[in-house]
Design a protein around this motif. Structure first.
Motif, PDB file in Angstrom:
ATOM      1  N   ILE A 166      17.208  -4.897  -5.859  1.00 31.72           N
ATOM      2  CA  ILE A 166      17.296  -3.326  -5.747  1.00 31.72           C
ATOM      3  C   ILE A 166      17.407  -2.648  -7.189  1.00 31.72           C
ATOM      4  O   ILE A 166      17.057  -1.705  -7.337  1.00 31.72           O
ATOM      5  CB  ILE A 166      18.610  -2.839  -5.022  1.00 31.72           C
ATOM      6  N   GLU A 167      17.725  -3.266  -8.056  1.00 29.94           N
ATOM      7  CA  GLU A 167      17.711  -2.975  -9.265  1.00 29.94           C
ATOM      8  C   GLU A 167      16.558  -2.378 -10.192  1.00 29.94           C
ATOM      9  O   GLU A 167      16.446  -1.416 -10.855  1.00 29.94           O
ATOM     10  CB  GLU A 167      18.352  -3.796 -10.477  1.00 29.94           C
ATOM     11  N   ARG A 168      15.330  -2.923  -9.526  1.00 28.69           N
ATOM     12  CA  ARG A 168      13.842  -2.636  -9.813  1.00 28.69           C
ATOM     13  C   ARG A 168      13.474  -1.562  -9.259  1.00 28.69           C
ATOM     14  O   ARG A 168      12.276  -1.012  -9.489  1.00 28.69           O
ATOM     15  CB  ARG A 168      13.221  -3.745  -9.730  1.00 28.69           C
ATOM     16  N   GLY A 169      14.259  -1.061  -8.137  1.00 24.72           N
ATOM     17  CA  GLY A 169      13.658   0.154  -7.534  1.00 24.72           C
ATOM     18  C   GLY A 169      12.727  -0.108  -6.397  1.00 24.72           C
ATOM     19  O   GLY A 169      12.049  -1.289  -6.242  1.00 24.72           O
ATOM     20  N   GLY A 170      12.671   0.736  -5.341  1.00 29.22           N
ATOM     21  CA  GLY A 170      11.491   0.320  -4.202  1.00 29.22           C
ATOM     22  C   GLY A 170      11.731  -0.582  -3.588  1.00 29.22           C
ATOM     23  O   GLY A 170      10.761  -1.190  -2.863  1.00 29.22           O
ATOM     24  N   ILE A 171      12.945  -0.767  -3.009  1.00 38.28           N
ATOM     25  CA  ILE A 171      13.440  -1.880  -2.244  1.00 38.28           C
ATOM     26  C   ILE A 171      12.806  -1.709  -0.772  1.00 38.28           C
ATOM     27  O   ILE A 171      12.364  -2.683  -0.247  1.00 38.28           O
ATOM     28  CB  ILE A 171      14.788  -2.064  -2.192  1.00 38.28           C
ATOM     29  N   PHE A 172      12.772  -0.371  -0.216  1.00 34.25           N
ATOM     30  CA  PHE A 172      12.457  -0.317   0.942  1.00 34.25           C
ATOM     31  C   PHE A 172      10.486  -0.505   1.169  1.00 34.25           C
ATOM     32  O   PHE A 172      10.415  -1.368   2.048  1.00 34.25           O
ATOM     33  CB  PHE A 172      12.546   1.232   1.390  1.00 34.25           C
TER      34      PHE A 172
END
Length: 500
Positions: A166-172
């Motif tokens: 989730i740290e990298r963003g865009g998890i969804f």
């Protein structure tokens, strides 16, 4: 067989970390568990007791599972040598260094058979097998022969757990996108999901968990926080994570680690993260060199090519300048070879060009000839200086054979169990070369080396930091964190039920 495949939406999603933690959690529950990765691409390898190379992560995962690492835990290892070629190691045997297209057309069947054989071997010895994928299982251009992900999962016929960082963003988008791109048979294989490296109050992400479960119809088995439990990493993206510039204060030891295009076993440097007064900088170009207290040239899978690259960008010139200034310099494996007088690729085993030669840095009175066969073995020996005697352990992976002229200025660094010399050290202790990987994992020896640097800076000695000796504590901490934040009982039921 009973087991689980751990897939990630990307590289560095946390697959290795989660498999390591699951292995320790399951082992602590009394379950006989083995790690597995059908095909691994990494120059960070582990040498088993039998002298076989496997991925570094599978070696650590076996330790987490409280079992001895085996070549069957990573039957196919690819070690990149250039942008298009990689050494292919199948169940510990080197098959040469084909281009990627040639590997897929001429080597794939043998590699797949090795995966089938190794899975069958492990399934007879262990209750469950926790398998790690590679990169993403949704690379549409590679799906037909995705040995590490889809093919291994199909052979093993096990459910999969999908994780994302989730740290990298865009998890969804990454979670749903990965699932949508998977072939239907493999999309149905995904029975659980894990959100990795969450920071903050997990309660604030409960609506995110609800959204994922509602839109994928797959349960989220846990939200794993960003943990301060350091483990050896093998992913190439993790090399940059070695940058641990803690302070620019003069009380700090500044270590410049030379970035090599085909760096190998950068886990050699992991223990410095535990030293509070040591800052590590990854140096990629001459302008970043600065004025370090020490320079480390790590190992490489392509010594001559990487050496010529360092020459072309001015790094070798910087190393020579700092050697004259009295800067501490350490070369490990390929970095050790570069520091000699001559590099001879007699059989083309290093560059692919038989007879190619290169002039080294000229620090050590030695020449290196690259042989056809590779030495891979665990190593034990001693370091002796004045009244100090330390036990040293590590492992060797190299094709180079050296001729070293010891004398007044240079002596052997270590002696092995047969009292044969290994490596080289200058009489002032400032220049060191060795083939022994995980040299700095020897806590007492690392402390001896760092204290030399501290005294040269007018600083006091510091006590030994027990990084390696505390590995078991870190593995238990990781296993406990997995138990706390993931529904391990649910994951065990997932493995028991299989794809039913």
């Amino acid at each position: 067989m009973k087991g689980l495949m751990v897939w990630g939406t990307t590289s560095d999603a946390g697959k290795s970390y989660i498999v390591t933690g699951l292995c320790r959690a399951l082992a602590n529950r009394g379950i006989k568990v083995a790690p597995f990765k059908g095909q691994n691409m990494s120059n960070n390898s582990y040498v088993t007791l039998s002298g076989h190379e496997i991925g570094r992560s599978q070696g650590l995962q076996a330790e987490a599972a409280k079992i001895s690492p085996s070549v069957h835990m990573n039957p196919v290892l690819l070690k990149p040598r250039s942008d298009r070629n990689a050494e292919v190691i199948v169940q510990g045997k080197s098959m040469g260094s084909p281009a990627a297209a040639e590997y897929r057309s001429n080597y794939f069947i043998n590699a797949k058979e090795a995966v089938e054989d190794s899975l069958a071997f492990l399934s007879k010895k262990y209750d469950v097998i926790v398998m790690e994928g590679a990169g993403s299982p949704a690379e549409v251009n590679l799906m037909d022969k995705d040995l590490a992900n889809l093919v291994t999962a199909e052979i093993a016929n096990v459910p999969a757990l999908l994780t994302a960082n989730i740290e990298r963003g865009g998890i969804f988008a990454s979670m749903t996108g990965t699932l949508n791109l998977l072939p239907e048979v493999h999309r149905k294989r995904v029975k659980g999901m894990v959100v990795n490296r969450f920071r903050g109050d997990p309660a604030l992400f409960q609506n995110g968990v609800s959204w994922l479960e509602a839109n994928t119809e797959i349960p989220v088995n846990g939200v794993l926080p960003a943990l301060d439990i350091r483990m050896e990493q093998e992913d190439s993206l993790s090399f940059a994570a070695l940058n641990t510039i803690k302070s620019t204060d003069k009380q700090q030891i500044d270590i410049a680690v030379i970035a090599l295009p085909y760096v190998s076993n950068f886990t050699d440097l992991e223990p410095f993260a535990a030293e509070k007064d040591v800052s590590v900088r990854i140096v990629k170009e001459a302008g970043q060199f600065g004025s370090p207290d020490a320079v480390i040239i790590p190992g490489t899978r392509s010594t001559i090519d990487d050496y010529e690259y360092l020459c072309s960008i001015g790094i070798i010139q910087k190393i020579c300048e700092h050697k004259k200034k009295g800067t501490y310099i350490v070369g490990i494996c390929g970095g050790f070879q570069m520091m000699g007088e001559l590099l001879i690729d007699q059989y083309g085993s290093d560059t692919g060009i038989s007879g190619k030669t290169a002039r080294g840095v000229q620090v050590f009175p030695m020449s290196t000839t690259f042989m056809e066969s590779k030495q891979t073995r665990q190593w034990k020996g001693t370091f002796e200086q004045n009244s100090k005697r330390l036990l040293i352990s590590g492992f060797e992976i190299h094709t180079g054979m050296d001729q070293i002229e010891y004398g007044e200025d240079f002596q052997p660094l270590f002696y092995n169990e047969d009292n044969k010399p290994e490596g080289i050290i200058s009489t002032d202790n400032k220049c060191i070369g060795s083939y022994i990987h995980h040299l700095f994992h020897n806590d007492s020896w690392r402390n001896w080396w760092l204290n030399n640097i501290r005294r040269s800076k007018g600083l006091s000695n510091k006590p030994t930091v027990h990084y390696t000796a505390n590995k078991e504590e870190r593995l238990d901490a990781l296993g406990n964190a997995i138990e706390k934040h993931l529904n391990v009982s649910q994951i065990i039921r997932m493995m028991e039920m299989g794809l039913s």
